[in-house]
Design an enzyme around this catalytic site. Structure first.
Site, mmCIF file in Angstrom:
data_model
loop_
_atom_site.group_PDB
_atom_site.id
_atom_site.type_symbol
_atom_site.label_atom_id
_atom_site.label_comp_id
_atom_site.label_asym_id
_atom_site.label_seq_id
_atom_site.Cartn_x
_atom_site.Cartn_y
_atom_site.Cartn_z
ATOM 1 C CG ASP A 100 -2.225 0.514 1.113
ATOM 2 O OD1 ASP A 100 -2.351 1.631 0.588
ATOM 3 O OD2 ASP A 100 -3.178 -0.178 1.508
ATOM 4 C CG ASP A 202 -4.911 5.807 0.910
ATOM 5 O OD1 ASP A 202 -5.639 4.841 1.187
ATOM 6 O OD2 ASP A 202 -5.029 6.929 1.444
ATOM 7 C CD GLU A 265 -9.109 4.054 -1.297
ATOM 8 O OE1 GLU A 265 -9.953 3.697 -0.468
ATOM 9 O OE2 GLU A 265 -8.276 4.953 -1.078
ATOM 10 C CG HIS A 328 -8.927 -1.353 4.948
ATOM 11 N ND1 HIS A 328 -8.706 -1.419 3.588
ATOM 12 C CD2 HIS A 328 -8.529 -0.117 5.327
ATOM 13 C CE1 HIS A 328 -8.181 -0.280 3.172
ATOM 14 N NE2 HIS A 328 -8.060 0.524 4.215
ATOM 15 C CG ASP A 329 -11.463 1.949 3.940
ATOM 16 O OD1 ASP A 329 -10.959 1.956 5.078
ATOM 17 O OD2 ASP A 329 -10.858 2.326 2.918
HETATM 18 C C1 NOJ Z 1 -8.369 5.080 2.175
HETATM 19 C C2 NOJ Z 1 -7.995 3.964 3.094
HETATM 20 O O1 NOJ Z 1 -8.435 2.754 2.553
HETATM 21 C C3 NOJ Z 1 -8.604 4.291 4.424
HETATM 22 O O2 NOJ Z 1 -8.521 3.225 5.328
HETATM 23 C C4 NOJ Z 1 -7.927 5.519 4.975
HETATM 24 O O3 NOJ Z 1 -8.538 5.911 6.187
HETATM 25 C C5 NOJ Z 1 -8.021 6.678 3.980
HETATM 26 N N1 NOJ Z 1 -7.746 6.272 2.633
HETATM 27 C C6 NOJ Z 1 -7.048 7.761 4.330
HETATM 28 O O4 NOJ Z 1 -5.742 7.336 4.021
#
Ligand code: NOJ
Length: 529
Positions: A100, A202, A265, A328-329
């Site tokens: 990442d 990210d 992402e 994970h989000d």
């Molecule tokens: C996306 C990530 O997947 C998330 O977990 C994070 O809080 C935010 N970007 C900020 O980096």
């Protein structure tokens, strides 16, 4: 353009959230040595590449997405030597390692930000987004933070505000500044030189903001009670035209090394998303702009059929598709759509055309963990409690066995273990022919074995009574997939062939053709002809 197929096209990516995968030293938090100890599990599962969420030195305000050093390893996860061992062990098993990378913002503890903050004339002042207060005082404009509240924080000592798309501990870097770009590209080379096979970048679509700092437009659909972030539209803070130039630059950093992959992402609608493959027909952008639409689309055969058609037809010539079902989000699949439908979702993810990404634990059918108010860790929940922003439930530890620490830790886990862990865990499910893990292993095995399933075209996408049907084909090999995405039993017509796999793991080898009764959440994979 080369027609040679690369590993990231044929294989499956597996995301590891390192805090929650495997703890090796009893501190209750997963680490790199823990991941290494579980590589045989991953190799036999049948995935191709592992993507590890951030393990860099970090104050952990956002659990590693606040990076204080882009070229190190946080002691909680181990050392650079542990990383070198891990990557060697990954490669020794014929797997790939994707790391990442967090280029939009650093930690406020990063030396770059400390310098930037130290005075208005520090050479690194312009590495971040500093602005004077508005005339008469107050925030420079109406840009908000994704984690709630204004995106601006005032620095008393220098009398200016800095912008942060996320926490105030995560100041945004200024991507208009060439020195910032070079510094980040240098850090990317550091990991490429250590052998990493790619990056998951990210919030790639947020990297650059309007140089004139114009106000975002109001969002007419926003209602009080929803996240304040959406009170304005991200008109000038997301998906800015200059982003594509940066993505192309990142790609050219990777292209100096053979067979590396750039994953972005990106949460955008299909048409804006596919522009991240590169503005030109040469596909000089990201090879895989993450496609999150299976997470965002209503769980309904007609909507999903439309999505597949829309995405497939929007892809630029030569661009390779990809699909993500969880991360994970995002709330766990089995909690979003229920445990039965989660089985159909597994079959969908692993039989669509394009690279699938599996989030650790989804292969067990893990559900969202239960987090009591005093156990909350996620800043997104702490900042805006009770409106569903928290991500702890999908981050609870991986469940390996029925022991007290679920095989994850000998200590106290940083988030509680899921209550259903005696049923839902690798050991128990490995011994059960009908478990979700067995289904995943079967699907991954079939996908590897049959070029039609990893390389073939997707054709004849249709729906009938809430059942989604499509065909995957390559040469003489053709498979039909039928997925009952409704809550009821359905009867639909299938083409003549033999059952290869059902999500309920029955009837293998049976000849079929004509009306077929399919249970709720049941999927069928039929070899045609
Ligand atoms: C996306 C990530 O997947 C998330 O977990 C994070 O809080 C935010 N970007 C900020 O980096």
């Amino acid at each position: 353009m080369s027609t040679e197929r690369l590993w990231w096209q044929d294989g499956v990516i597996y995301q590891i959230y390192p805090r929650s995968f495997q703890d090796s030293n009893g501190d209750g938090v997963g680490d790199l040595a823990g991941i290494e100890s579980r590589l045989d599990y991953l190799a036999t599962l049948g995935i191709e590449a592992v993507w590890i969420s951030p393990f860099y030195p970090s104050p952990m305000a956002d659990f590693g997405y606040d990076v204080a050093d882009y070229t190190g390893v946080d002691p909680i996860f181990g050392t650079l030597t542990d990383f070198d061992h891990l990557i060697a062990a990954v490669h020794a098993r014929g797997l790939k390692l994707i790391v990442d990378f967090v280029p939009n913002h650093s930690s406020d503890q990063h030396p770059w930000f400390r310098e930037s903050k130290s005075s208005r004339d520090n050479p690194k002042r312009d590495w971040y987004l500093w602005r004077d207060p508005a005339p008469g005082g107050g925030y420079p404009n109406n840009w908000m933070s994704n984690f709630g509240g204004p995106g601006w924080t005032f620095d008393e000592a220098t009398g200016q505000y800095y912008y942060h798309s996320f926490l105030k501990e995560q100041p945004d870097l200024n991507w208009h500044n060439p020195a910032v770009r070079e510094a980040i590209y240098g850090a990317m080379r550091f990991w490429l030189d250590r052998g990493v096979d790619g990056f998951r970048m990210d919030v790639l679509w947020l990297l650059i903001k309007d140089a004139a700092f114009r106000d975002n437009l109001p969002n007419p659909e926003w209602r009080p009670g929803a996240s304040s972030f959406w009170s304005v539209l991200p008109t000038y803070t997301a998906d800015q035209p200059e982003t594509h130039q940066i993505v192309a630059e990142m790609r050219s950093v990777l292209d100096h090394y053979p067979e590396r992959v750039l994953i972005g992402e990106i949460y955008l609608d299909v048409h804006d998303l596919v522009r991240y493959y590169g503005a030109d027909s040469l596909l000089t952008g990201a090879q895989m702009p993450f496609n999150f639409h299976l997470i965002q689309t209503e769980w309904n055969a007609d909507r999903i059929a439309e999505l597949i058609r829309e995405y497939e037809s929007a892809l630029p010539a030569g661009a390779w598709p990809n699909w993500v079902m969880g991360n994970h989000d995002q709330s766990r699949v089995a909690s979003r759509i229920g445990p039965l439908q989660a089985r159909a979702a597994a079959m969908l993810l692993l039989t669509l055309r394009g690279t699938p990404t599996i989030y650790n634990g989804e292969e067990l059918g893990m559900t969202n963990g239960r987090i009591a108010p005093d156990q909350v860790q996620d800043p997104a929940e702490k900042n805006q409690p009770g409106i569903g922003m928290g991500r702890d439930p999908e981050r609870t530890p991986m469940l390996w066995d029925t022991s007290a620490g679920a095989g994850f830790t000998t200590g106290t886990p940083w988030l509680p273990l899921n209550p259903d862990r005696t049923r839902t865990n690798v050991a128990t499910e490995s011994a059960d022919d009908r478990s979700m893990l067995t289904l995943y292993r079967r699907l991954l095995g079939l996908r590897r074995e049959h070029p039609a399933l990893h390389t073939g075209s997707i054709e004849n996408i249709w729906t009938d009574k809430g059942v989604l049907v499509y065909t995957r084909a390559l040469g003489d090999e053709r498979f039909q997939i039928l997925l009952n995405l409704t809550g009821d039993i359905q009867t639909v017509h299938c083409d003549p062939g033999h059952i290869v796999l059902t999500t309920i793991l029955d009837g293998e080898g049976a000849p079929v053709g004509g009306p077929m009764v399919i249970e709720s959440g049941e999927g069928l994979l039929i070899r045609l002809g």
